[in-house]
Design a protein around this motif. Structure first.
Motif, PDB file in Angstrom:
ATOM      1  N   SER A 138       0.822  -1.211   0.000  1.00  0.00           N
ATOM      2  CA  SER A 138       0.000   0.000   0.000  1.00  0.00           C
ATOM      3  C   SER A 138       0.854   1.258   0.000  1.00  0.00           C
ATOM      4  CB  SER A 138      -0.923   0.013   1.210  1.00  0.00           C
ATOM      5  OG  SER A 138      -1.878  -1.014   1.100  1.00  0.00           O
ATOM      6  N   ILE A 139       1.932   1.249   0.749  1.00  0.00           N
ATOM      7  CA  ILE A 139       2.813   2.422   0.795  1.00  0.00           C
ATOM      8  C   ILE A 139       3.484   2.632  -0.557  1.00  0.00           C
ATOM      9  CG2 ILE A 139       4.877   3.394   1.851  1.00  0.00           C
ATOM     10  CD1 ILE A 139       4.047   1.981   4.441  1.00  0.00           C
ATOM     11  N   LYS A 140       3.953   1.542  -1.173  1.00  0.00           N
ATOM     12  CA  LYS A 140       4.575   1.666  -2.491  1.00  0.00           C
ATOM     13  C   LYS A 140       3.551   2.143  -3.519  1.00  0.00           C
ATOM     14  CE  LYS A 140       7.494  -0.718  -5.806  1.00  0.00           C
ATOM     15  NZ  LYS A 140       8.282  -1.916  -6.086  1.00  0.00           N
ATOM     16  N   GLY A 141       2.325   1.659  -3.425  1.00  0.00           N
ATOM     17  CA  GLY A 141       1.269   2.133  -4.316  1.00  0.00           C
ATOM     18  C   GLY A 141       1.008   3.613  -4.149  1.00  0.00           C
ATOM     19  N   ALA A 142       1.040   4.097  -2.906  1.00  0.00           N
ATOM     20  CA  ALA A 142       0.845   5.525  -2.654  1.00  0.00           C
ATOM     21  C   ALA A 142       1.978   6.344  -3.271  1.00  0.00           C
ATOM     22  CB  ALA A 142       0.755   5.794  -1.153  1.00  0.00           C
ATOM     23  N   VAL A 143       3.204   5.843  -3.199  1.00  0.00           N
ATOM     24  CA  VAL A 143       4.346   6.548  -3.791  1.00  0.00           C
ATOM     25  C   VAL A 143       4.213   6.568  -5.315  1.00  0.00           C
ATOM     26  CG1 VAL A 143       6.848   6.471  -4.120  1.00  0.00           C
ATOM     27  CG2 VAL A 143       5.883   6.105  -1.853  1.00  0.00           C
ATOM     28  N   VAL A 144       3.764   5.462  -5.912  1.00  0.00           N
ATOM     29  CA  VAL A 144       3.546   5.434  -7.365  1.00  0.00           C
ATOM     30  C   VAL A 144       2.435   6.411  -7.748  1.00  0.00           C
ATOM     31  CG1 VAL A 144       2.774   3.984  -9.286  1.00  0.00           C
ATOM     32  CG2 VAL A 144       4.451   3.109  -7.672  1.00  0.00           C
ATOM     33  N   GLY A 145       1.370   6.476  -6.940  1.00  0.00           N
ATOM     34  CA  GLY A 145       0.307   7.444  -7.191  1.00  0.00           C
ATOM     35  C   GLY A 145       0.808   8.876  -7.099  1.00  0.00           C
ATOM     36  N   LEU A 146       1.679   9.136  -6.142  1.00  0.00           N
ATOM     37  CA  LEU A 146       2.284  10.463  -6.000  1.00  0.00           C
ATOM     38  C   LEU A 146       3.121  10.805  -7.229  1.00  0.00           C
ATOM     39  CD1 LEU A 146       2.951  12.905  -4.082  1.00  0.00           C
ATOM     40  CD2 LEU A 146       4.945  11.574  -3.396  1.00  0.00           C
ATOM     41  N   GLN A 147       3.887   9.844  -7.709  1.00  0.00           N
ATOM     42  CA  GLN A 147       4.696  10.061  -8.908  1.00  0.00           C
ATOM     43  C   GLN A 147       3.808  10.322 -10.121  1.00  0.00           C
ATOM     44  OE1 GLN A 147       7.108   6.549  -9.131  1.00  0.00           O
ATOM     45  NE2 GLN A 147       8.630   7.352  -7.724  1.00  0.00           N
ATOM     46  N   PHE A 148       2.727   9.576 -10.248  1.00  0.00           N
ATOM     47  CA  PHE A 148       1.807   9.772 -11.363  1.00  0.00           C
ATOM     48  C   PHE A 148       1.193  11.169 -11.322  1.00  0.00           C
ATOM     49  CE2 PHE A 148      -2.610   9.754 -12.827  1.00  0.00           C
ATOM     50  CZ  PHE A 148      -2.415   9.474 -14.174  1.00  0.00           C
ATOM     51  N   ALA A 149       0.732  11.581 -10.157  1.00  0.00           N
ATOM     52  CA  ALA A 149       0.063  12.885 -10.023  1.00  0.00           C
ATOM     53  C   ALA A 149       1.024  14.037 -10.323  1.00  0.00           C
ATOM     54  CB  ALA A 149      -0.528  13.045  -8.631  1.00  0.00           C
ATOM     55  N   ASN A 150       2.295  13.858 -10.012  1.00  0.00           N
ATOM     56  CA  ASN A 150       3.288  14.917 -10.225  1.00  0.00           C
ATOM     57  C   ASN A 150       4.101  14.729 -11.500  1.00  0.00           C
ATOM     58  OD1 ASN A 150       2.734  16.473  -7.903  1.00  0.00           O
ATOM     59  ND2 ASN A 150       3.769  14.919  -6.684  1.00  0.00           N
ATOM     60  N   ARG A 151       3.698  13.750 -12.344  1.00  0.00           N
ATOM     61  CA  ARG A 151       4.365  13.478 -13.629  1.00  0.00           C
ATOM     62  C   ARG A 151       5.854  13.192 -13.465  1.00  0.00           C
ATOM     63  NH1 ARG A 151       0.801  14.762 -17.611  1.00  0.00           N
ATOM     64  NH2 ARG A 151      -0.925  16.074 -16.976  1.00  0.00           N
ATOM     65  N   MET A 152       6.174  12.374 -12.501  1.00  0.00           N
ATOM     66  CA  MET A 152       7.568  12.021 -12.250  1.00  0.00           C
ATOM     67  C   MET A 152       7.901  10.680 -12.903  1.00  0.00           C
ATOM     68  SD  MET A 152       7.523  12.994  -8.221  1.00  0.00           S
ATOM     69  CE  MET A 152       9.153  12.407  -7.880  1.00  0.00           C
ATOM     70  N   HIS A 153       9.133  10.475 -13.286  1.00  0.00           N
ATOM     71  CA  HIS A 153       9.661   9.194 -13.787  1.00  0.00           C
ATOM     72  C   HIS A 153       8.842   8.623 -14.927  1.00  0.00           C
ATOM     73  CE1 HIS A 153      12.567   9.137 -10.596  1.00  0.00           C
ATOM     74  NE2 HIS A 153      11.620   9.275  -9.697  1.00  0.00           N
ATOM     75  N   GLY A 154       8.610   9.380 -15.958  1.00  0.00           N
ATOM     76  CA  GLY A 154       7.988   8.862 -17.164  1.00  0.00           C
ATOM     77  C   GLY A 154       6.479   8.864 -17.180  1.00  0.00           C
ATOM     78  N   PHE A 155       5.833   9.357 -16.148  1.00  0.00           N
ATOM     79  CA  PHE A 155       4.371   9.416 -16.180  1.00  0.00           C
ATOM     80  C   PHE A 155       3.983  10.632 -16.948  1.00  0.00           C
ATOM     81  CE2 PHE A 155       4.446   6.542 -12.417  1.00  0.00           C
ATOM     82  CZ  PHE A 155       3.708   5.543 -12.981  1.00  0.00           C
TER      83      PHE A 155
END
Length: 155
Positions: A138-155
């Protein structure tokens, strides 16, 4: 001479960006025009990640195995393989579990628990091993969601 050198003041630079807005557009996987600098919803993306779902659609599975992020969302086609959560989920899990264990230690030392030391030690060892393993997806999923929302690392 670059555009940044020519338009150094804020107003002139903003006018340059407005005139050249078409250069700052990309096409996403659904062939829609989307602004590179546009904001995505932060909290829904994080909530979808906590539920181990795709941060964009909330339906597709985020993982193909335990902590192995899927290459592509099976529902919306978002490329998830570029997500790089690295060590942040582990640090967050250690912080949460550490706080839980410290509270348990204080309760045990205060004598309020009234349990034998070996039972306490067994319970704390189990909690120290099991809690991070339960919390990490769940924590890793939240970090991936944060990256997606902020367009980080290829999102």
């Amino acid at each position: 001479m670059t555009a940044h050198e020519v338009y150094k003041s804020g107003g002139e630079r903003d006018a340059y960006i407005q005139r050249n807005a078409d250069r700052h557009r990309v096409v996403n996987s659904e062939d829609r025009m989307q602004d590179e600098t546009g904001k995505r919803e932060l909290w829904p993306a994080i909530a979808n990640g906590v539920r181990c779902r795709c941060p964009r659609c909330g339906i597709g599975r985020l993982y193909r195995a335990y902590l192995k992020i899927a290459d592509v969302c099976p529902h919306c086609g978002l490329e998830l393989g570029n997500a790089r959560a690295d060590d942040l989920p582990a640090y967050i899990a250690i912080t949460i579990v550490g706080h839980i264990l410290v509270v348990g230690l204080f309760e045990f030392q205060a004598g309020a628990a009234g349990i034998p030391p070996w039972v306490y030690l067994l319970g704390m060892c189990f909690a120290a091993i099991a809690l991070p393993l339960v919390l990490l997806p769940s924590i890793k999923g939240a970090v991936v969601g944060l990256q997606f929302a902020n367009r980080m690392h290829g999102f």
